[in-house]
Design a protein around this motif. Structure first.
Motif, PDB file in Angstrom:
ATOM      1  N   LEU A  60       0.851  -1.193   0.000  1.00 55.02           N
ATOM      2  CA  LEU A  60       0.000   0.000   0.000  1.00 55.02           C
ATOM      3  C   LEU A  60       0.884   1.239   0.000  1.00 55.02           C
ATOM      4  N   GLU A  61       1.077   1.829  -1.173  1.00 53.59           N
ATOM      5  CA  GLU A  61       1.875   3.064  -1.260  1.00 53.59           C
ATOM      6  C   GLU A  61       0.942   4.265  -1.128  1.00 53.59           C
ATOM      7  N   GLY A  62       1.511   5.401  -0.745  1.00 49.63           N
ATOM      8  CA  GLY A  62       0.715   6.622  -0.637  1.00 49.63           C
ATOM      9  C   GLY A  62      -0.249   6.592   0.538  1.00 49.63           C
ATOM     10  N   TYR A  63       0.049   5.784   1.559  1.00 52.78           N
ATOM     11  CA  TYR A  63      -0.802   5.707   2.754  1.00 52.78           C
ATOM     12  C   TYR A  63       0.011   6.265   3.929  1.00 52.78           C
ATOM     13  N   ALA A  64      -0.184   7.554   4.232  1.00 48.74           N
ATOM     14  CA  ALA A  64       0.563   8.207   5.322  1.00 48.74           C
ATOM     15  C   ALA A  64      -0.153   7.951   6.637  1.00 48.74           C
ATOM     16  N   VAL A  65       0.496   7.222   7.526  1.00 49.70           N
ATOM     17  CA  VAL A  65      -0.148   6.888   8.798  1.00 49.70           C
ATOM     18  C   VAL A  65      -0.061   8.088   9.741  1.00 49.70           C
ATOM     19  N   ARG A  66      -1.215   8.478  10.233  1.00 49.11           N
ATOM     20  CA  ARG A  66      -1.302   9.627  11.148  1.00 49.11           C
ATOM     21  C   ARG A  66      -1.341   9.163  12.596  1.00 49.11           C
ATOM     22  N   ASP A  67      -1.952   8.011  12.829  1.00 47.86           N
ATOM     23  CA  ASP A  67      -2.148   7.569  14.208  1.00 47.86           C
ATOM     24  C   ASP A  67      -2.067   6.050  14.292  1.00 47.86           C
ATOM     25  N   VAL A  68      -1.593   5.585  15.431  1.00 55.83           N
ATOM     26  CA  VAL A  68      -1.451   4.144  15.660  1.00 55.83           C
ATOM     27  C   VAL A  68      -2.117   3.816  16.984  1.00 55.83           C
ATOM     28  N   HIS A  69      -3.026   2.841  16.967  1.00 51.33           N
ATOM     29  CA  HIS A  69      -3.635   2.362  18.215  1.00 51.33           C
ATOM     30  C   HIS A  69      -3.220   0.917  18.411  1.00 51.33           C
ATOM     31  N   THR A  70      -2.712   0.604  19.592  1.00 54.75           N
ATOM     32  CA  THR A  70      -2.454  -0.807  19.882  1.00 54.75           C
ATOM     33  C   THR A  70      -3.155  -1.155  21.190  1.00 54.75           C
ATOM     34  N   SER A  71      -3.528  -2.410  21.308  1.00 52.76           N
ATOM     35  CA  SER A  71      -4.118  -2.888  22.565  1.00 52.76           C
ATOM     36  C   SER A  71      -3.771  -4.363  22.673  1.00 52.76           C
ATOM     37  N   GLU A  72      -4.267  -5.028  23.701  1.00 49.10           N
ATOM     38  CA  GLU A  72      -3.978  -6.464  23.818  1.00 49.10           C
ATOM     39  C   GLU A  72      -4.643  -7.256  22.701  1.00 49.10           C
ATOM     40  N   GLN A  73      -5.652  -6.637  22.045  1.00 45.88           N
ATOM     41  CA  GLN A  73      -6.372  -7.361  20.991  1.00 45.88           C
ATOM     42  C   GLN A  73      -5.718  -7.231  19.615  1.00 45.88           C
ATOM     43  N   GLY A  74      -5.063  -6.110  19.355  1.00 49.34           N
ATOM     44  CA  GLY A  74      -4.510  -5.924  18.016  1.00 49.34           C
ATOM     45  C   GLY A  74      -4.072  -4.500  17.784  1.00 49.34           C
ATOM     46  N   VAL A  75      -3.941  -4.156  16.511  1.00 52.02           N
ATOM     47  CA  VAL A  75      -3.403  -2.850  16.165  1.00 52.02           C
ATOM     48  C   VAL A  75      -4.225  -2.237  15.038  1.00 52.02           C
ATOM     49  N   GLN A  76      -4.326  -0.915  15.069  1.00 54.02           N
ATOM     50  CA  GLN A  76      -5.057  -0.216  14.017  1.00 54.02           C
ATOM     51  C   GLN A  76      -4.234   0.988  13.560  1.00 54.02           C
ATOM     52  N   LEU A  77      -4.113   1.151  12.235  1.00 52.52           N
ATOM     53  CA  LEU A  77      -3.432   2.314  11.668  1.00 52.52           C
ATOM     54  C   LEU A  77      -4.472   3.224  11.037  1.00 52.52           C
ATOM     55  N   LEU A  78      -4.338   4.527  11.312  1.00 57.85           N
ATOM     56  CA  LEU A  78      -5.252   5.500  10.719  1.00 57.85           C
ATOM     57  C   LEU A  78      -4.482   6.371   9.745  1.00 57.85           C
ATOM     58  N   SER A  79      -5.077   6.610   8.589  1.00 60.73           N
ATOM     59  CA  SER A  79      -4.407   7.396   7.554  1.00 60.73           C
ATOM     60  C   SER A  79      -4.605   8.890   7.787  1.00 60.73           C
ATOM     61  N   ALA A  80      -3.634   9.680   7.309  1.00 61.05           N
ATOM     62  CA  ALA A  80      -3.779  11.135   7.350  1.00 61.05           C
ATOM     63  C   ALA A  80      -4.847  11.581   6.358  1.00 61.05           C
ATOM     64  N   ASP A  81      -5.135  10.729   5.382  1.00 58.61           N
ATOM     65  CA  ASP A  81      -6.154  11.026   4.371  1.00 58.61           C
ATOM     66  C   ASP A  81      -7.451  10.335   4.800  1.00 58.61           C
ATOM     67  N   ALA A  82      -8.433  11.149   5.182  1.00 58.86           N
ATOM     68  CA  ALA A  82      -9.664  10.592   5.755  1.00 58.86           C
ATOM     69  C   ALA A  82     -10.395   9.680   4.776  1.00 58.86           C
ATOM     70  N   SER A  83     -10.095   9.797   3.475  1.00 62.94           N
ATOM     71  CA  SER A  83     -10.798   8.944   2.506  1.00 62.94           C
ATOM     72  C   SER A  83     -10.211   7.528   2.467  1.00 62.94           C
ATOM     73  N   GLN A  84      -9.053   7.325   3.103  1.00 62.81           N
ATOM     74  CA  GLN A  84      -8.453   5.983   3.122  1.00 62.81           C
ATOM     75  C   GLN A  84      -8.890   5.257   4.391  1.00 62.81           C
ATOM     76  N   PRO A  85      -9.331   4.014   4.273  1.00 62.10           N
ATOM     77  CA  PRO A  85      -9.867   3.308   5.445  1.00 62.10           C
ATOM     78  C   PRO A  85      -8.770   2.944   6.429  1.00 62.10           C
ATOM     79  N   PRO A  86      -9.122   2.798   7.722  1.00 60.05           N
ATOM     80  CA  PRO A  86      -8.134   2.313   8.696  1.00 60.05           C
ATOM     81  C   PRO A  86      -7.730   0.884   8.352  1.00 60.05           C
ATOM     82  N   LEU A  87      -6.567   0.488   8.832  1.00 63.24           N
ATOM     83  CA  LEU A  87      -6.077  -0.875   8.613  1.00 63.24           C
ATOM     84  C   LEU A  87      -5.932  -1.541   9.973  1.00 63.24           C
TER      85      LEU A  87
END
Ligand SMILES: Cc1cc2nc3c(=O)[nH]c(=O)nc-3n(C[C@H](O)[C@H](O)[C@H](O)COP(=O)(O)OP(=O)(O)OC[C@H]3O[C@@H](n4cnc5c(N)ncnc54)[C@H](O)[C@@H]3O)c2cc1C
Length: 417
Positions: free
Chosen positions: A156-183
């Motif tokens: 996935l190129e062109g996906y600038a990660v703005r925020d990272v959430h981690t917990s005991e369950q897993g991890v989520q990446l949020l893009s700086a571009d609101a039109s791109q879905p979280p991973l």
């Protein structure tokens, strides 16, 4: 020419969107969607650490995505010297991948190094196992091509990660571009370099300028009196905690730069770009080389997070590798090899986590021990040596004097690698 990012993104994002559950604010999305992981492993950053991790994960049946804000080929401010252990590590993964990587163009073999001392002393070292210099724009792209050609990794190129959430369950990446879905994924390998967003969010640490180097570099052509296969290092009377380099990178082009411990940059308020220009104009050995040289690029700066102390490299569902883990050799400034080695070690730990279904912090910390065991002792020795040379410039003069005596050269070569 750059490929348009949109083409690389369209298919995986469509899949990710389809998999995502509706969101009512960030936290709600996090709780609701985590069990439906988009991937098993997210690798953040497609530099040497991230691509090496993706290569090492190949063949284990894991759903892996490699995410980068850039569209490749992309530039990376660097000296472009590819340390030998980089190639050895890739070769251990696959002889064919190593052979493919070696074909990168342009490149210049780095058969010898010429060291210039603060008092004008000169020392020529012929390397027994020569490696090469190659612009990172091409070298990193070649690494990514290996991932593209030989693995099932989603890139996935062109996906600038703005925020990272981690917990005991897993991890989520949020893009700086609101039109791109979280991973989302079960595990994050954070390979996003010196200004890592993952470090800021998961394992924050204050900047310690005694473990950080500031550096600038530009490309030049038309140098006089250089050798196309010899990398030059200039140790400077005015800046004992740094050095200037002139590295051939092929096709008559030279990577020229200057790096200095950030503590000294701050204390003396050094303008690094200005200092490099002045060195090229006035240094007794550099000035004649650059009398007719033409710059091909602007002078650009970037930071080097130095190794030499024990830092946490494992957090909740997250492992740090490469510059994000502060693994650059404080003496040589080499970090590409450490990035590749730590990326592979992180991948190996990730595979064990999935085999054992154990993602606990205690288990992830085995990776930390593996990195310290593999790289720690040498990096700590480099740091101590760098500190000594910076504090006692006379030692450098003594080192040159000693190294000019043949029997000691072998010892010096082993010391500086
Ligand atoms: C001036 C200078 C000279 C150097 N010279 C040398 C040398 O000659 N030899 C050597 O071995 N080392 C050298 N180094 C060190 C070397 O460049 C690094 O150690 C190496 O690049 C580390 O690789 P990495 O994969 O950890 O990080 P990087 O190569 O920095 O890759 C990180 C990747 O993450 C991506 N990324 C970052 N943030 C985000 C985000 N928020 N979202 C999505 N993607 C993101 C970036 O686009 C990048 O592609 C030098 C460094 C500097 C600054």
């Amino acid at each position: 020419m750059n490929r348009p990012c949109a083409i690389a993104l369209a298919e995986p994002y469509a899949a990710a969107k389809a998999a995502a559950t509706p969101t009512f604010g960030r936290c709600a999305f996090y709780r609701v969607s985590l069990p439906n992981y988009t991937y098993d492993i997210l690798i953040l950053g497609a530099g040497p650490a991230g691509t090496a991790a993706a290569l090492a994960l190949h063949g284990h049946g894991l759903r892996v995505a490699l995410v980068d804000k850039a569209c490749f080929p992309r530039d990376k401010v660097c000296g472009d010297a590819i340390p030998g252990p980089t190639l050895t590590a890739i070769r251990r993964l696959s002889e064919a991948w190593y052979q493919e990587l070696r074909t990168v163009q342009p490149q210049a073999s780095a058969a010898a190094s010429r060291l210039f001392g603060p008092a004008g002393q000169e020392l020529l070292i012929q390397w027994k196992k020569p490696t090469f210099n190659s612009p990172r724009q091409q070298f990193d792209d070649q690494l990514l091509q290996l991932v593209r050609r030989h693995t099932a990794t989603t890139i996935l190129e062109g996906y600038a990660v703005r925020d990272v959430h981690t917990s005991e369950q897993g991890v989520q990446l949020l893009s700086a571009d609101a039109s791109q879905p979280p991973l989302t994924a079960q595990l994050l390998l954070a390979c996003d370099g010196a200004n890592s967003v993952a470090v800021r969010k998961v394992l924050p640490r204050p900047l310690d300028r005694n473990y950080h180097c500031a550096a600038v570099r530009a490309y030049y052509t038309g140098l006089i009196g250089t050798d196309a296969h010899t990398s030059e290092f200039y140790f400077l009377r005015d800046y004992p905690a740094g050095y200037c380099w002139v590295f051939p990178v092929g096709e008559g082009v030279y990577n020229v730069g200057f790096g200095l411990l950030s503590a000294e940059v701050a204390a003396r308020r050094v303008d690094m770009k200005q200092a490099l220009r002045q060195l090229l104009r006035e240094h007794p050995q550099l000035a004649p080389r650059f009398a007719a040289a033409q710059p091909l690029t602007e002078i650009t700066g970037f930071g080097l997070p130095l190794a030499g102390r024990k830092l946490p490299l494992a957090g909740s569902r997250c492992l740090l590798a490469g510059d994000a883990a502060s693994l650059i050799d404080p003496l040589q400034g080499h970090g590409i090899d450490k990035a590749v080695i730590s990326g592979i070690l992180a991948a190996e730990q990730a595979i064990r986590c999935f085999q054992q279904q154990n993602f606990s912090l205690a288990y992830l910390q085995n990776y930390e021990r593996a990195v310290h065991q593999r790289l720690g002792r040498r990096l700590q020795r480099s740091y101590r040596l760098m500190q000594l040379l910076a504090a006692w410039p006379a030692l450098l003069r003594l080192g040159f004097w000693v190294a000019q005596r043949r029997p000691f050269q072998h010892w010096l070569i082993r010391l500086i690698g």
